[in-house]
Design a protein around this motif. Sequence first.
Motif, PDB file in Angstrom:
ATOM      1  N   ILE A   1       0.842  -1.201   0.000  1.00 41.96           N
ATOM      2  CA  ILE A   1       0.000   0.000   0.000  1.00 41.96           C
ATOM      3  C   ILE A   1       0.877   1.251   0.000  1.00 41.96           C
ATOM      4  CG2 ILE A   1      -1.579   1.380   1.408  1.00 41.96           C
ATOM      5  CD1 ILE A   1      -2.924  -1.219   2.271  1.00 41.96           C
ATOM      6  N   LYS A   2       1.874   1.266   0.858  1.00 46.71           N
ATOM      7  CA  LYS A   2       2.752   2.440   0.958  1.00 46.71           C
ATOM      8  C   LYS A   2       3.472   2.694  -0.355  1.00 46.71           C
ATOM      9  CE  LYS A   2       6.582   4.360   3.570  1.00 46.71           C
ATOM     10  NZ  LYS A   2       7.674   4.093   4.469  1.00 46.71           N
ATOM     11  N   ARG A   3       4.053   1.652  -0.931  1.00 44.12           N
ATOM     12  CA  ARG A   3       4.791   1.805  -2.189  1.00 44.12           C
ATOM     13  C   ARG A   3       3.862   2.235  -3.326  1.00 44.12           C
ATOM     14  NH1 ARG A   3       6.876  -3.224  -2.881  1.00 44.12           N
ATOM     15  NH2 ARG A   3       5.245  -3.744  -4.354  1.00 44.12           N
ATOM     16  N   ASP A   4       2.688   1.615  -3.405  1.00 45.55           N
ATOM     17  CA  ASP A   4       1.722   1.932  -4.447  1.00 45.55           C
ATOM     18  C   ASP A   4       1.217   3.369  -4.307  1.00 45.55           C
ATOM     19  OD1 ASP A   4       0.592   0.650  -6.708  1.00 45.55           O
ATOM     20  OD2 ASP A   4      -1.358   0.607  -5.705  1.00 45.55           O
ATOM     21  N   LYS A   5       0.929   3.758  -3.075  1.00 50.72           N
ATOM     22  CA  LYS A   5       0.435   5.111  -2.801  1.00 50.72           C
ATOM     23  C   LYS A   5       1.466   6.159  -3.205  1.00 50.72           C
ATOM     24  CE  LYS A   5      -1.818   7.455   1.059  1.00 50.72           C
ATOM     25  NZ  LYS A   5      -2.110   7.351   2.502  1.00 50.72           N
ATOM     26  N   GLU A   6       2.726   5.937  -2.833  1.00 56.16           N
ATOM     27  CA  GLU A   6       3.800   6.871  -3.181  1.00 56.16           C
ATOM     28  C   GLU A   6       4.006   6.949  -4.688  1.00 56.16           C
ATOM     29  OE1 GLU A   6       7.150   5.394  -1.016  1.00 56.16           O
ATOM     30  OE2 GLU A   6       6.474   6.260   0.897  1.00 56.16           O
ATOM     31  N   ARG A   7       3.974   5.792  -5.349  1.00 61.19           N
ATOM     32  CA  ARG A   7       4.204   5.753  -6.791  1.00 61.19           C
ATOM     33  C   ARG A   7       3.100   6.491  -7.547  1.00 61.19           C
ATOM     34  NH1 ARG A   7       4.282  -0.099  -8.821  1.00 61.19           N
ATOM     35  NH2 ARG A   7       2.073   0.254  -8.678  1.00 61.19           N
ATOM     36  N   ILE A   8       1.847   6.251  -7.164  1.00 65.34           N
ATOM     37  CA  ILE A   8       0.731   6.906  -7.845  1.00 65.34           C
ATOM     38  C   ILE A   8       0.719   8.400  -7.538  1.00 65.34           C
ATOM     39  CG2 ILE A   8      -1.784   7.032  -8.029  1.00 65.34           C
ATOM     40  CD1 ILE A   8      -1.817   3.987  -7.465  1.00 65.34           C
ATOM     41  N   ALA A   9       0.981   8.769  -6.285  1.00 62.73           N
ATOM     42  CA  ALA A   9       1.010  10.184  -5.910  1.00 62.73           C
ATOM     43  C   ALA A   9       2.101  10.927  -6.684  1.00 62.73           C
ATOM     44  CB  ALA A   9       1.219  10.336  -4.410  1.00 62.73           C
ATOM     45  N   LEU A  10       3.261  10.303  -6.847  1.00 63.03           N
ATOM     46  CA  LEU A  10       4.346  10.921  -7.593  1.00 63.03           C
ATOM     47  C   LEU A  10       3.965  11.088  -9.060  1.00 63.03           C
ATOM     48  CD1 LEU A  10       7.295  11.921  -7.423  1.00 63.03           C
ATOM     49  CD2 LEU A  10       7.999   9.608  -8.010  1.00 63.03           C
ATOM     50  N   LEU A  11       3.305  10.093  -9.612  1.00 60.96           N
ATOM     51  CA  LEU A  11       2.873  10.167 -11.005  1.00 60.96           C
ATOM     52  C   LEU A  11       1.817  11.253 -11.188  1.00 60.96           C
ATOM     53  CD1 LEU A  11       3.693   8.722 -13.555  1.00 60.96           C
ATOM     54  CD2 LEU A  11       1.856   7.094 -13.176  1.00 60.96           C
ATOM     55  N   ILE A  12       0.891  11.359 -10.252  1.00 64.33           N
ATOM     56  CA  ILE A  12      -0.124  12.414 -10.312  1.00 64.33           C
ATOM     57  C   ILE A  12       0.549  13.787 -10.259  1.00 64.33           C
ATOM     58  CG2 ILE A  12      -1.978  13.518  -8.977  1.00 64.33           C
ATOM     59  CD1 ILE A  12      -3.026  10.698  -8.357  1.00 64.33           C
ATOM     60  N   GLU A  13       1.528  13.909  -9.379  1.00 59.78           N
ATOM     61  CA  GLU A  13       2.251  15.185  -9.267  1.00 59.78           C
ATOM     62  C   GLU A  13       2.950  15.531 -10.585  1.00 59.78           C
ATOM     63  OE1 GLU A  13       6.203  16.816  -7.053  1.00 59.78           O
ATOM     64  OE2 GLU A  13       4.929  15.451  -5.905  1.00 59.78           O
ATOM     65  N   LYS A  14       3.559  14.545 -11.223  1.00 57.84           N
ATOM     66  CA  LYS A  14       4.232  14.788 -12.504  1.00 57.84           C
ATOM     67  C   LYS A  14       3.240  15.248 -13.565  1.00 57.84           C
ATOM     68  CE  LYS A  14       8.143  11.642 -12.043  1.00 57.84           C
ATOM     69  NZ  LYS A  14       8.775  10.404 -12.482  1.00 57.84           N
ATOM     70  N   PHE A  15       2.087  14.586 -13.636  1.00 54.27           N
ATOM     71  CA  PHE A  15       1.111  14.965 -14.648  1.00 54.27           C
ATOM     72  C   PHE A  15       0.459  16.316 -14.343  1.00 54.27           C
ATOM     73  CE2 PHE A  15       1.503  10.663 -16.200  1.00 54.27           C
ATOM     74  CZ  PHE A  15       1.431  10.879 -17.565  1.00 54.27           C
ATOM     75  N   GLU A  16       0.346  16.664 -13.077  1.00 55.16           N
ATOM     76  CA  GLU A  16      -0.148  18.000 -12.742  1.00 55.16           C
ATOM     77  C   GLU A  16       0.856  19.051 -13.191  1.00 55.16           C
ATOM     78  OE1 GLU A  16      -0.917  17.594  -8.547  1.00 55.16           O
ATOM     79  OE2 GLU A  16      -3.028  17.093  -8.900  1.00 55.16           O
ATOM     80  N   ARG A  17       2.150  18.788 -13.003  1.00 53.32           N
ATOM     81  CA  ARG A  17       3.172  19.732 -13.465  1.00 53.32           C
ATOM     82  C   ARG A  17       3.193  19.819 -14.986  1.00 53.32           C
ATOM     83  NH1 ARG A  17       8.017  17.521 -10.092  1.00 53.32           N
ATOM     84  NH2 ARG A  17       9.226  18.314 -11.829  1.00 53.32           N
ATOM     85  N   ILE A  18       3.026  18.691 -15.650  1.00 54.17           N
ATOM     86  CA  ILE A  18       2.986  18.694 -17.117  1.00 54.17           C
ATOM     87  C   ILE A  18       1.789  19.512 -17.596  1.00 54.17           C
ATOM     88  CG2 ILE A  18       2.588  17.246 -19.156  1.00 54.17           C
ATOM     89  CD1 ILE A  18       4.221  15.039 -17.686  1.00 54.17           C
ATOM     90  N   SER A  19       0.633  19.289 -16.973  1.00 56.42           N
ATOM     91  CA  SER A  19      -0.568  20.039 -17.350  1.00 56.42           C
ATOM     92  C   SER A  19      -0.379  21.527 -17.135  1.00 56.42           C
ATOM     93  CB  SER A  19      -1.780  19.551 -16.540  1.00 56.42           C
ATOM     94  OG  SER A  19      -2.069  18.222 -16.850  1.00 56.42           O
ATOM     95  N   ASN A  20       0.243  21.889 -16.016  1.00 53.45           N
ATOM     96  CA  ASN A  20       0.496  23.303 -15.733  1.00 53.45           C
ATOM     97  C   ASN A  20       1.442  23.912 -16.757  1.00 53.45           C
ATOM     98  OD1 ASN A  20      -1.172  23.288 -13.506  1.00 53.45           O
ATOM     99  ND2 ASN A  20       0.479  22.861 -12.062  1.00 53.45           N
ATOM    100  N   GLN A  21       2.453  23.132 -17.171  1.00 48.04           N
ATOM    101  CA  GLN A  21       3.368  23.664 -18.187  1.00 48.04           C
ATOM    102  C   GLN A  21       2.669  23.856 -19.516  1.00 48.04           C
ATOM    103  OE1 GLN A  21       7.231  22.054 -18.754  1.00 48.04           O
ATOM    104  NE2 GLN A  21       7.838  22.319 -16.616  1.00 48.04           N
ATOM    105  N   PHE A  22       1.757  22.926 -19.862  1.00 48.93           N
ATOM    106  CA  PHE A  22       1.009  23.093 -21.102  1.00 48.93           C
ATOM    107  C   PHE A  22       0.100  24.330 -21.041  1.00 48.93           C
ATOM    108  CE2 PHE A  22       1.513  18.398 -22.209  1.00 48.93           C
ATOM    109  CZ  PHE A  22       2.471  18.670 -23.180  1.00 48.93           C
TER     110      PHE A  22
END
Length: 199
Positions: A174-195
């Motif tokens: 759960i911890k590893r999955d939660k961190e991995r998904i949260a990091l991916l969400i953060e990356k896509f939020e930054r990508i969206s903001n850059q666009f």
Amino acid sequence: MQEFDHIEALWAKHTVDVKISADDMLKQAKKDVSSMRTKSLLNIIGMALSIFAVATVWFFIDFTSIATHLGISVIILAITVYTVILYVNHRIIAQTDFTQDPNIFLQKLKIYQLQRHQLYNRLYWFYVIALSIGMALYFSEILFYLNLWQQIFALLFSFGWVIFCSTLVRKAVIKRDKERIALLIEKFERISNQFKEVE
């Protein structure tokens, strides 16, 4: 000591603004998404192999007790239902092409995160209870063929393994999955903001 505190305060104020291009972030995100899809697919394949293994035991061993047949049926049903749920979750991240529209993929990723949370919390316990009931019914016939120490070992090992997986392994996953998904969400939020900034 005051000099050290002053230097420490200056260091804390100093932030480096690292600008990573949207293309570089997309490349990093592509690796992460590919890894997540692969792990998800491997989980599904592992569960399908479990179904096959249990069905093979059922096919090749002639059980006489109805309880044993019922136990194996419950085990296969529990694994099948959990596998279908894993497959539905997998389709959320497998079907969306994140390179076309990161915002849509971001929304799908948030849905995936929510469903994974439900999978590891509420649905997991139904799975464990169903497996435990199935194993108890299955052992009702099998244990009679074993001596007392083998019976104790089989029961302790089986239910100890379920408890181990339900506590330590589950928490780590759960911890590893939660961190991995949260990091991916953060990356896509930054990508969206850059666009958005480019537009």
